[in-house]
Design an enzyme around this catalytic site. Sequence first.
Site, PDB file in Angstrom:
ATOM      1  N   ASP A   6       2.006  -8.291   0.520  1.00 24.68           N
ATOM      2  CA  ASP A   6       0.752  -7.891  -0.123  1.00 24.68           C
ATOM      3  C   ASP A   6       0.111  -9.074  -0.860  1.00 24.68           C
ATOM      4  OD1 ASP A   6      -1.200  -6.196  -1.595  1.00 24.68           O
ATOM      5  OD2 ASP A   6       0.058  -4.560  -0.916  1.00 24.68           O
ATOM      6  N   HIS A  65      -4.046  -5.418  -5.939  1.00 29.50           N
ATOM      7  CA  HIS A  65      -3.597  -4.537  -4.851  1.00 29.50           C
ATOM      8  C   HIS A  65      -2.060  -4.486  -4.740  1.00 29.50           C
ATOM      9  CE1 HIS A  65      -3.201  -3.547  -0.455  1.00 29.50           C
ATOM     10  NE2 HIS A  65      -4.305  -2.855  -0.652  1.00 29.50           N
ATOM     11  N   SER A  98      -3.921   1.968   2.036  1.00 31.69           N
ATOM     12  CA  SER A  98      -3.088   1.024   1.289  1.00 31.69           C
ATOM     13  C   SER A  98      -2.260   1.745   0.231  1.00 31.69           C
ATOM     14  CB  SER A  98      -3.961   0.002   0.555  1.00 31.69           C
ATOM     15  OG  SER A  98      -4.385  -0.989   1.427  1.00 31.69           O
TER      16      SER A  98
END
Length: 767
Positions: free
Chosen positions: A158, A224, A556
């Site tokens: 990620d 994220h 996600s």
Amino acid sequence: MISTATAMAAPTITYLLFFMIFILIMLHAQIFCIEASSDEDKKLHVVYMGQAPSQDNGHSYTTAVALHLDMLESVHGSREAAEDSLKYSYWKSFGGFAAMLSSSHAQQLSNMDGVVSVFESKEVQLLTTRSWDFVGFPASAQNNNLGYQSDIIIGVIDTGIWPESESFSDTGFGPVPSKWKGGCHTTADFPACNKKLVGAKFYRTLPYPAPSFDFLSPRDLFGHGTHTSSTAAGNHIKNASLYGIAKGDSRGGVPGARIAMYKVCWVALIAPACSYADILAAFDDAIDDSVDIISISLGSNIALNYFEDVIAIGAFHAMKKGILVSNSAGNSGPNKGSVVNSSPWSLTVAASTIDRKMESELLLGNNISIQGLSINTYTMEQPWYPLVYGGDVANISGGFNSSYSSICEPGSLDSTKVKGKIVLCYYYPDEPDDSVYSAGGAGVIIILDSLNDTAFTWFNPATVISSKQGELVFSYINSARSPIAKIQKTTTPKISAPIVASFSSRGYNPITLEILKPDITAPGVDILASWPSKTPLTYYTEETRYPDFNIISGTSMSCPHAAGAVGFIKSYHNDWSPAAIKSALMTTAFVMDPTLVGNGDAEFGYGAGQINPLMAIDPGLVYDANVDDYINLLCTEGYNDTTLRLVTGDSSSCDFIEPSKIGARKLNYPSIMVFTALEKSFQAEFPRTVTNVGVAKSTYKAILSAPSGINVTVEPDTLSFTSLNQKLSFNVTIEGGSIVSETLLSGALTWSYANYTVRSPITIYAI
Ligand SMILES: *[C@@H]1O[C@H](CO)[C@@H](O)[C@H](O)[C@H]1NC(C)=O
Ligand SMILES: *[C@@H]1O[C@H](CO)[C@@H](O)[C@H](O)[C@H]1NC(C)=O
Ligand SMILES: *[C@@H]1O[C@H](CO)[C@@H](O)[C@H](O)[C@H]1NC(C)=O
Ligand SMILES: *[C@@H]1O[C@H](CO)[C@@H](O)[C@H](O)[C@H]1NC(C)=O
Ligand SMILES: *[C@@H]1O[C@H](CO)[C@@H](O)[C@H](O)[C@H]1NC(C)=O
Ligand SMILES: *[C@@H]1O[C@H](CO)[C@@H](O)[C@H](O)[C@H]1NC(C)=O
Ligand SMILES: *[C@@H]1O[C@H](CO)[C@@H](O)[C@H](O)[C@H]1NC(C)=O
Ligand SMILES: *[C@@H]1O[C@H](CO)[C@@H](O)[C@H](O)[C@H]1NC(C)=O
Ligand SMILES: *[C@@H]1O[C@H](CO)[C@@H](O)[C@H](O)[C@H]1NC(C)=O
């Protein structure tokens, strides 16, 4: 440390991007399309060479590099040029390398012995408190086996991680599992890993962004990766919320497990960019480091052939080592066939809602209340604010008319008529709140009909309403002498759920038509999880909100929920294969209601249904599959022996397998998918084998639910087991008459014994 001023120099673009990441406007895809390709241009390419030789036979990094340089030298003509062009050598978990190549050199390499595929290294995109309770997975259940969870390591590929977040504190954690071979790439701004965050590495071949844009370390600038990691395996934290919104406990799926971060995505001007070459390097390490699960919330815009898709390649080699890869289905819904990351050996996760809506009420001066949708952290101070419609307040002298100002285009509003007011605008992908803020407005009401299931965070007090609700606002503005309004802080009323998010990519699976994808759905809408404490809520230079938790949406977010569930199953059944774990999740999934608005795409939206971790630890029967089964499938997909032997590293052969269009039906998959042509009757056979992991002496009966007009039979329809791990086979036959127009039909086969129900969706798509 991050300076938002430098990182976010272009607020309009980057904020658009922020929006884009989670709902995937296809700007990026267009960029790829208009890219000129010249033979002279050298571009980063991946040369994939299948299974790496065994390290036991003297294979090492040095021998791999030597081989790769020899190959490069033979095309470049000199050792020096070969060395200059080589960016990565993959050698631990699979073979291959990444190098700067012209397309003619790439072509030459693709014809060399030992090469499976050569493709340009493009980029992929990034695609709670309540969410675990909502899927019937209370904290008490997780806590029963925290001890076993502590042996589980979840690898997350990620944007990096924020190590100081409470979600990754190692208080109470025992020593790092002895199997762990990974490392921690420490730098001045990333001083250490710990017993919870056991590994952290970063990979960056991209020519951009400039290092100052992002931490040149595993630290997360974008947010994220911190969010996904905490969803998969973050610690249990009480009283988490976003400025009081969605208050509750925050916890990952396996709070007792460890995390290893592999940072491959870098904050860039347009969007965080993650290159294929870096992703493969992360897989090469993660598999060898001995992670138990890989969660990867990234994806291309369109599905790619398996051996030109770095995530499918990585997942294949992970599967061979017993590691299940959970990957996002993509955010390109609701178009049919939009699903990505659809390899049969990975778990493809769609996104659905939980029973909580992010409601931001709009109050009008005539006492009408409108339930808008947004994540509004602000409490507006005054009782009322004057209300205007953007179309009525254009900056005429600046060259704008109402066509521009009705969508609040940047610069289009007359600041003297907007200052201190709430402005009504139609949505346009250029952030209405930017122009309203620049013109001194107090808040913004946005009219948007699509994406009415997902809430977004705005820079201003803001709420999003439908055009139907907008009519009420217009009629009030047109009838009142001095219209006034107010936007309330977000509340979270209960709503019916789960519903597949409109942005969640849908099946069919464009690569293997008769393997149903996505496999499963998990919460992915308005998910609260940890956030780096130095990452602002929106990407405006003036943003002052830096929360420790944030609420965002996407596949996600659902992917790490599934990875957490996989971790939970593994903590009970460490010996189960990736296919068995996937089967357990799919056959015990909460069955979704296709009649609810949003679920109309049925299995193409949600696969087998919503994850149900507690049921999945005791599924009764599993549909298992091993490497050979996937190889058989690949043979029928047209891969030849030469290619397959490279991929598998053994003498796999397709000799005995007849290539056929219906080969996928033979893969022992936990779902059944028929893809048929219009106006032709059809008959499809699905051989299946189940393994008894429930009760030794048990007799399962088949319960069939056939779509109308379709005959489904199962032979035999009773399976009597006498021991654990016993395997029994059966055949499912599906017959249908001619279907005249595009149709998606749903049924199911459920094996039932005592309290066990082992359900496989049956999906028939006629087109
Ligand atoms: C919970 O968090 C809020 C702010 O997020 C804070 O005001 C409140 O005091 C906290 N409550 C407890 C019990 O810690
Ligand atoms: C709005 O409601 C309040 C309280 O219910 C009432 O006093 C007021 O007259 C109402 N205003 C209008 C315009 O209906
Ligand atoms: C109108 O636009 C012009 C050009 O951008 C700008 O200079 C001016 O300040 C704007 N006027 C108002 C009243 O917003
Ligand atoms: C606004 O200006 C644009 C371009 O100058 C023109 O196409 C459009 O018709 C105008 N709209 C109105 C409502 O006058
Ligand atoms: C959201 O939009 C869909 C499709 O446009 C529509 O069917 C649905 O009723 C809308 N839902 C809400 C809550 O407005
Ligand atoms: C196998 O496929 C490769 C690549 O498509 C091709 O070059 C090769 O000739 C094929 N081999 C056989 C035996 O068909
Ligand atoms: C399934 O059908 C195949 C032929 O189509 C047959 O060879 C096989 O024995 C059948 N299996 C079972 C369990 O009936
Ligand atoms: C389904 O089975 C019935 C009864 O055996 C038969 O009459 C019918 O033709 C079959 N339908 C199809 C589509 O095969
Ligand atoms: C089913 O019942 C058995 C025996 O009562 C129990 O051990 C098992 O946990 C139950 N399984 C499920 C899935 O409820």
